[in-house]
Structure formats: C-alpha cells, structure tokens
Design an enzyme around this catalytic site. Structure first.
Site, short mmCIF file in Angstrom:
data_model
loop_
_atom_site.label_atom_id
_atom_site.label_comp_id
_atom_site.label_asym_id
_atom_site.label_seq_id
_atom_site.Cartn_x
_atom_site.Cartn_y
_atom_site.Cartn_z
N GLU A 30 14.75 -15.13 -0.31
CA GLU A 30 15.53 -16.23 0.57
C GLU A 30 14.27 -17.59 0.41
O GLU A 30 14.68 -18.62 0.93
CB GLU A 30 15.40 -15.77 2.15
CG GLU A 30 16.39 -14.56 2.28
CD GLU A 30 16.38 -13.98 3.52
OE1 GLU A 30 15.53 -14.48 4.31
OE2 GLU A 30 17.09 -13.05 3.69
N ASP A 68 0.90 -1.26 0.04
CA ASP A 68 -0.03 -0.02 0.17
C ASP A 68 1.10 1.27 0.02
O ASP A 68 1.74 1.25 0.71
CB ASP A 68 -0.99 -0.14 1.11
CG ASP A 68 -1.97 0.98 1.30
OD1 ASP A 68 -2.67 1.29 0.61
OD2 ASP A 68 -1.87 1.83 2.25
#
Length: 560
Positions: free
Chosen positions: A274, A223
């Site tokens: 990751e 956002d």
C-alpha cells in the site's frame, strides 16, 4: 496497546530505485546499545547513531537495520517489547528516531527496523491484563495460556524447552492467590508468546506495521519469523542437543516453521504494498535447508530471508561451494534474491568463529573456559577472505556493526559483567551472546574508544579495542576498514549484486572460484598457495604476489 502520537513526522520515504533496492542492497546491522552513545550513560542511543551516519555513508552501505529500540524493560536487550509504537527512553524519543531516519535518508541510506511479533514483554499492557483476568478470558486469549498437566495442574502442559535453557512454561499465581495456568515463553519467562491464532493479535500487528510505515521506514526485519504458529495440540518434543537453539538444523519442530505462519506474511506483504518506496520484509527464519527458507520469500510473502545455512558453513571449500549453489538455486526458484551474512548479534563474530576448532552450537557463545578457542590472526585472515568472497556474490549482503573493523568475539568477559539471559538461565553453562555485543571502538585514544563521551560502556571493552578503532584504520590502505570500503565501491561500480554466478573449475579441491560478470573471484581455503588464473587484481583480502594466491585469501580479478 499504548502508543505515542503519530501526527508529527519528519522523514519521507526514499523514492523507488530503478530496480527493487532490496534485491542487491548491502545492509548494515546496528545494535543500538553498542553502536554509539551520545548521552554518556554507557548505552548507545538514537542520537549516537545519527552522529555516526557519515561514517556509514563513507563505508558505502545502502541501508541500515536497527535492532530493537522500542520501549522495553530490557530483560533481553530490547527483544522484550512493552510498547511497539514508542522509543525506549534508554535510546531517546520518537523525535530522535524521526531525526535519525531523516538524516539517513538525506544520505541515501534506507532504514529497516526490527519487529518482534513472536512474543512481547511480560510488562506489556496486554500481558498485565491477562494476569489479572480469569482463565478462558479474552485477555488471556492473546497469549498461549494453558492448564497444566498432572493431577492438579502442577506440571507444564508439555515438555518444551526454552531457547535460553530451562522449561518453556511458567505457572502464574491467579488473582485469588492460588497456583493457576501456565504460559508459553520460547525464550525468557519475561517474554510470553502471543497466540497468533487470535485475530486480535493479527489486527494489532497490522496497526504496528502502519505506525512505522507512516513514519517513513523502509522495511522490517522480523524476529523469529519462523516461530509465530505452533503445531496443533502442542505435542511434546525433545530438541537435538547438538543442533542450534533456533532450530536451524532440525526439521518438523512443533514450534518452528509451521505452515500457518505463511498466511501472516501474505497479509503483511499486502500492507507494505500500500506504501510507496519499495518497503521490504526480511525474515529471521532459522530453517534446516535453503529450500525450506525459500518458502518465506515467495512472491506474495517476504522479500528477503537471512541465509543462516550460509552463515553457519565452516571454512571448507566443498561445503561453501555447495551452500552457495543450493542458495542460488532455491531462492531463484521463487524469484527472490539470495542473501548472504557472516555475523550478527546472535552468533560468534566470524573473525573468531571461522578459526574455532571445537563444536560451538549457535547461541552458546565462547568464553574463558571454552574448548578450541580461535587463534586471532587466523580468524581475522579467514574473516577478510570470507567477506571478500561474500561481497562478490549476486544478491543482497548483510554486515554486522564492527565487522568492517575486523572485530573478534570478546572472550574474557567476567561472569559478573555478563548480561545475556542465556548465561543466567543455564547457570553459566553457556556464555551466550555478550561477546559479539561489546560496544564498538571509534577512536583509539578517546574514552570508551569513542563509543561514549563519558568513558562508560555497558559491557567491558578489551584493551585491544584501541588497535581496531576506526580512526586507527581509516588512513591505512591495508586495514580491514579500507578493505571493506574498497569491496563495497567495486561491488557497486561493477553491479555484482545484480549479476549472475558461473563456477570456475580446475583450480583444486580447496578453492572456491566463480565469475560474476567481468570479475573472477578465487578463494583459497586450503593449506598451500595456489596458482592464479589470468586477470588484473582489483581487490584482495591479503597480499598477492608472484601469481600465487596464499592460504585463507580471496582475490577479485578483472578480465574485461
């Protein structure tokens, strides 16, 4: 920051697709409070979403994006977060979230969650500590606290205005009872802005990202992704009153699109990498050009950015041709997919917006006294045509809940029923976004049109919702729902999302036409029918007969 226990998790991430899924995905936005209510309190919830996932699998979407469901006082429909690592009881529990995520993955639907990093709720533990602390303290350093201007600090630090109307600064009362510093809130006063120059803020959001990634989410819609960093010195600025409230038509705004924000997303990209499963970041970044937007999706930053210039383009062939060409050029220049979107929870639904005849800046909304109100049948015809064109474009597409039903903007919401902060902050001058957030209809003859078993609805649903209900459209081959199903099936079968665009000329100035693989797409945005090129009709937004394409109609032609 507090958070719930993360030890018990039920959803594993989906395995990576043969190609990066986010490059071609059709992503369906769920506004949780308006999608499906299982508890009967009139507000949608996570179990309600779980109960309706089969409908989304049947529709043919690849992923869902959930607007905020985290713990919040709900001053701005969840975009004021008080705990980023828990579910608000209004929507259920973390166990409900895990169940929903697992059920979505079982149906091969990926899940993107909303993340709100620009600001928190004023009820957040950090902000409460800041209010109790002294000026210059570490607690206040997490937010944008500043001394006021004027002889005694009685004036705001600068002249910035809130997106929701009024000043962007609020003065606090210090613990000793005296008027004190001011804090920045680009939105509502209940949404204080974080200070992203503070390393403690950055580290906390790394933890938040990992919390949800560990649970198995497939990515984040970020956002106000263009708003985290503010210009050095916080210089005065007066926005263009005719521009959109989120800065999409303006350059050099000191609180939008600052260069330093890119460092944040490079850091986040490393965290996502990751994890297995092609996790993705999508930016809500209102910027004035496609080239500016493309900076958010360079190869080491975000994966997608919403294409707001495309969303805001009017129903005009030349303008649409230009924004498509510019988008494909700009995004491909940084190795990112173009994204396409026509509606979301912040804009007038495109089944109404495309038929407006008066200016309507983003965020203002439409209501009973708005000029240039749309003609419903024209709006729906153009919306179907616009979506048929959009879903043939290469890249990723976003759908907003209810648009597959052809839902228009709800205009006649009584003033005492409206809940958007914009309505209150502007004292009714702007209607705000409630009209696109009304709970959607599932069953024509059920209480609340199937939204809630108790017949309750947090915003009033209009009587005409019965004609738009999903069960009323499901078996009708001419319905908007059937059109969306057909388009998504053909899009997938013909790999249009992974295709490339070749313009087709010579069909007139009111026509947008192109080839994507073995499909020719022709859209008539003019006032008279046009002759169709050769090909077999495989999809059409309206009835096509006699080799002519009617006005406000788009067709897909197979030429293989």
């Amino acid at each position: 920051m507090t958070s719930a226990d993360t030890a018990e998790r039920t959803a594993a991430p989906l395995a990576p697709a043969a190609a990066e899924w986010w490059r071609t995905a059709v992503i369906y936005q769920i506004y949780p409070r308006s999608f499906a209510d299982a508890s009967g309190d009139g507000i949608g919830d996570l179990p309600g979403i779980t109960s309706r996932l089969d409908s989304l699998a049947d529709l043919g979407v690849d992923a869902i994006w959930l607007s905020p469901f985290q713990r919040s006082p709900q001053k701005d429909a969840g975009y004021d977060v008080s705990d980023y690592c828990d579910v608000d009881p209004l929507f259920g529990t973390l166990s409900d979230f895990d169940a929903m995520l697992g059920a979505a993955h079982d149906r091969r639907i990926r899940v993107i969650v909303d993340l709100v990093p620009n600001h928190s709720s004023d009820q957040h533990a950090w902000f409460q500590l800041a209010l109790a602390a002294a000026p210059g303290s570490a607690e206040r350093g997490r937010y944008m606290f500043r001394d006021g201007s004027g002889e005694n600090g009685e004036l705001p630090p600068n002249n910035w205005e809130s997106v929701f109307g009024g000043p962007a600064w609020t003065r606090v009362v210090e613990p000793d009872g005296r008027p004190g510093q001011w804090y920045l809130h680009l939105f509502d006063p209940s949404q204080p802005d974080f200070d992203w120059s503070n390393e403690e803020v950055r580290e906390e959001f790394r933890r938040i990202l990992r919390f949800w990634l560990d649970r198995g989410v497939d990515g984040f819609r970020v956002d106000v992704a263009h708003g985290l960093i503010k210009a050095e010195g916080l210089p005065d600025y007066v926005p263009d009153p005719e521009a959109g409230s989120m800065g999409g038509e303006e350059a050099n705004v000191p609180y939008w699109g600052q260069e330093g924000v890119h460092e944040v997303y490079r850091d986040w990209r490393k965290i996502l990498e990751e994890y297995e499963g092609d996790r993705a970041l999508a930016a809500e970044a209102w910027l004035p050009t496609a080239d500016k937007t493309a900076l958010w999706v360079r190869s080491d930053e975000m994966h997608q950015a919403f294409n707001f210039p495309y969303l805001m383009t009017e129903w005009n062939a030349a303008d649409l041709h230009e924004v498509i060409a510019e988008s494909l050029r700009a995004f491909s220049s940084v190795g990112a997919p173009s994204t396409w979107v026509l509606s979301n929870h912040d804009v007038v639904r495109h089944a109404s917006r495309l038929a407006l005849t008066a200016e309507n800046p983003q965020g203002h909304g439409i209501g009973p006294d708005s000029p240039g109100k749309p003609i419903p049948e024209v709006g729906l015809r153009r919306a179907r045509a616009a979506t048929t064109l959009m879903l043939a474009l290469p890249g990723s597409a976003y759908l907003y809940q209810g648009e597959e039903l052809g839902l228009p903007e709800v205009i006649d919401i009584p003033g005492d029923a409206r809940q958007d902060p914009t309505w209150f902050r502007t004292e009714g001058e702007r209607y705000g976004r409630d009209g696109c957030r009304v709970p959607i209809p599932w069953q024509a003859d059920a209480p609340a049109y199937g939204f809630s078993p108790a017949g309750a609805s947090w915003l009033p649903q209009p009587e005409e919702w019965a004609t738009f209900a999903r069960d009323a459209q499901a078996a009708d081959p001419a319905s908007t729902l059937s059109l969306y199903r057909s388009l998504l099936a053909e899009r997938r079968a013909r790999a249009l999302g992974a295709g490339s665009l070749e313009w087709v000329d010579g069909l007139g100035s009111d026509v947008v036409a192109f080839r994507n693989g073995h499909v020719t797409v022709v859209a008539n945005l003019g006032s008279t029918p046009v002759a169709l090129p050769d090909g077999i009709v495989i999809a059409s937004s309206g009835t096509v007969t006699g080799g002519e394409l009617p006005v406000d109609t788009t067709v897909w032609l197979a030429n293989d």
